[in-house]
Design an enzyme around this catalytic site. Structure first.
Site, short mmCIF file in Angstrom:
data_model
loop_
_atom_site.label_atom_id
_atom_site.label_comp_id
_atom_site.label_asym_id
_atom_site.label_seq_id
_atom_site.Cartn_x
_atom_site.Cartn_y
_atom_site.Cartn_z
N HIS A 1 -0.83 -1.24 -4.43
CA HIS A 1 -2.16 -0.89 -3.89
C HIS A 1 -2.20 0.62 -3.68
O HIS A 1 -1.36 1.18 -2.97
CB HIS A 1 -2.38 -1.65 -2.59
N MET B 1 -8.60 8.41 -0.81
CA MET B 1 -9.50 8.80 0.29
C MET B 1 -10.00 10.22 0.07
O MET B 1 -9.21 11.10 -0.28
CB MET B 1 -8.76 8.74 1.62
N HIS C 1 -7.89 1.40 -4.84
CA HIS C 1 -8.92 1.19 -3.82
C HIS C 1 -9.58 2.54 -3.55
O HIS C 1 -8.98 3.40 -2.90
CB HIS C 1 -8.24 0.62 -2.56
N ASP D 1 -4.42 3.71 -2.43
CA ASP D 1 -5.56 4.06 -1.58
C ASP D 1 -6.01 5.50 -1.80
O ASP D 1 -5.30 6.44 -1.46
CB ASP D 1 -5.17 3.90 -0.11
N SER E 1 0.85 -1.20 0.00
CA SER E 1 0.00 0.00 0.00
C SER E 1 0.88 1.24 0.00
O SER E 1 1.60 1.52 0.97
CB SER E 1 -0.90 0.00 1.24
N MET F 1 -11.81 4.80 -1.69
CA MET F 1 -12.57 5.03 -0.45
C MET F 1 -13.22 6.39 -0.57
O MET F 1 -12.85 7.34 0.12
CB MET F 1 -11.63 4.93 0.75
N ASP G 1 -7.15 -6.44 3.34
CA ASP G 1 -6.51 -5.12 3.48
C ASP G 1 -6.70 -4.59 4.89
O ASP G 1 -7.84 -4.39 5.33
CB ASP G 1 -7.15 -4.18 2.45
N MET H 1 -12.02 -5.68 4.08
CA MET H 1 -11.31 -4.73 4.94
C MET H 1 -11.20 -5.32 6.34
O MET H 1 -12.21 -5.65 6.96
CB MET H 1 -12.07 -3.40 5.04
C1 DX5 Z 1 -6.76 1.60 4.93
C2 DX5 Z 1 -6.19 1.30 3.57
C3 DX5 Z 1 -5.14 0.27 3.60
C4 DX5 Z 1 -3.95 0.66 4.44
C5 DX5 Z 1 -3.22 -0.59 4.85
O1 DX5 Z 1 -7.80 2.48 4.82
O2 DX5 Z 1 -7.21 0.81 2.71
O3 DX5 Z 1 -4.74 -0.13 2.30
O4 DX5 Z 1 -3.06 1.52 3.78
O5 DX5 Z 1 -2.18 -0.23 5.67
P1 DX5 Z 1 -1.70 -1.17 6.83
O6 DX5 Z 1 -1.15 -2.41 6.19
O7 DX5 Z 1 -0.65 -0.35 7.51
O8 DX5 Z 1 -2.88 -1.48 7.72
ZN ZN Z 2 -6.59 -0.15 0.76
#
Ligand code: DX5
Ligand code: ZN
Length: 214
Positions: free
Chosen positions: A32, A36, A65, A34, A7, A67, A174, A136
């Site tokens: 990956h 947000m 991903h 992320d 990630s 979010m 994840d 998740m």
């Molecule tokens: C959380 C993200 C994850 C996160 C995982 O909202 O979707 O992908 O970055 O990080 P770790 O492995 O540190 O929990």
């Molecule tokens: Zn993620």
């Protein structure tokens, strides 16, 4: 064959290119990414611009991903920026079936993510419409959290649901993944492991990935 997806959220943002190269050399399969929006989750991360640079470097396939609320507004943009997989949250859209087809129509693999408290039942009527289910194991929004163990059983439930229906799809896990809990997740049926903090801060990333894959 199990895939490992680092990630990017846990990378050193001043050296993003070097960090992606370091993960590729360590044996990672996907990157990956992320996204947000400060609405679906409390945090804001990064968007299409950095994805375009990361995907354009052609080091690792980008596993995006989202979010974000109403992800249907941004599918074409993330596909154009170079995503290979685009995953949306079932909780973030009123039209899951439609958005999954929108993703595939853009030439990407379509994923559905479920928060820890969301029932796997919401996948039942979209079986065959997605290529990846993302379980998740933390409440999304931040890296470096502790795994929510009650979400782990969902991996096996989804695996059984897919097998019963004769449907092929990846099961990605994840949140809070590390070398210690990886065997449990793989045993339940995980086929893609996302790892942020544990992998980027490991003393030896290649050894981390080797041990998880073994
Ligand atoms: C959380 C993200 C994850 C996160 C995982 O909202 O979707 O992908 O970055 O990080 P770790 O492995 O540190 O929990
Ligand atoms: Zn993620």
């Amino acid at each position: 064959m199990l895939k490992v997806a680092p990630s990017l959220l846990a990378a050193d943002f001043l050296r993003i290119g070097d960090e992606i190269r370091r993960m590729k050399e360590a044996g990672a399969d996907w990157l990956h990414y992320d996204v947000m929006d400060g609405a679906f989750v409390p945090n804001i991360s990064f968007g299409q611009g950095i994805l375009k640079a990361a995907a354009g470097a052609e080091l690792l396939p980008c596993d995006v991903h989202l979010m974000i609320e109403r992800p249907e507004r941004y599918i074409e943009e993330f596909a154009a920026a170079g995503a290979k997989v685009i995953t949306v949250h079932a909780e973030a859209t009123n039209h899951l079936n439609r958005v999954l087809h929108q993703i595939r129509d853009c030439g990407c693999l379509a994923g559905v993510a479920l928060n820890p408290a969301t029932s796997p039942e919401c996948l039942r009527y979209v079986l065959g419409d997605f290529d990846l289910a993302l379980v998740m194991t933390v409440n999304p929004g931040f890296g470096g959290q502790k795994m929510v163990m009650s979400a782990v059983e969902k991996i096996a439930e989804i695996d059984a649901m897919l097998k019963r229906a004769g449907v092929q799809a990846e099961i990605e896990v994840d949140g809070g993944v590390n070398e210690k809990n990886a065997p449990l997740l793989i045993g339940k049926g995980a086929t893609v492991l996302v790892a942020g903090s544990a992998l980027f801060h490991a003393p030896d990333a290649a050894a981390f990935i080797r041990s998880v894959k073994a």
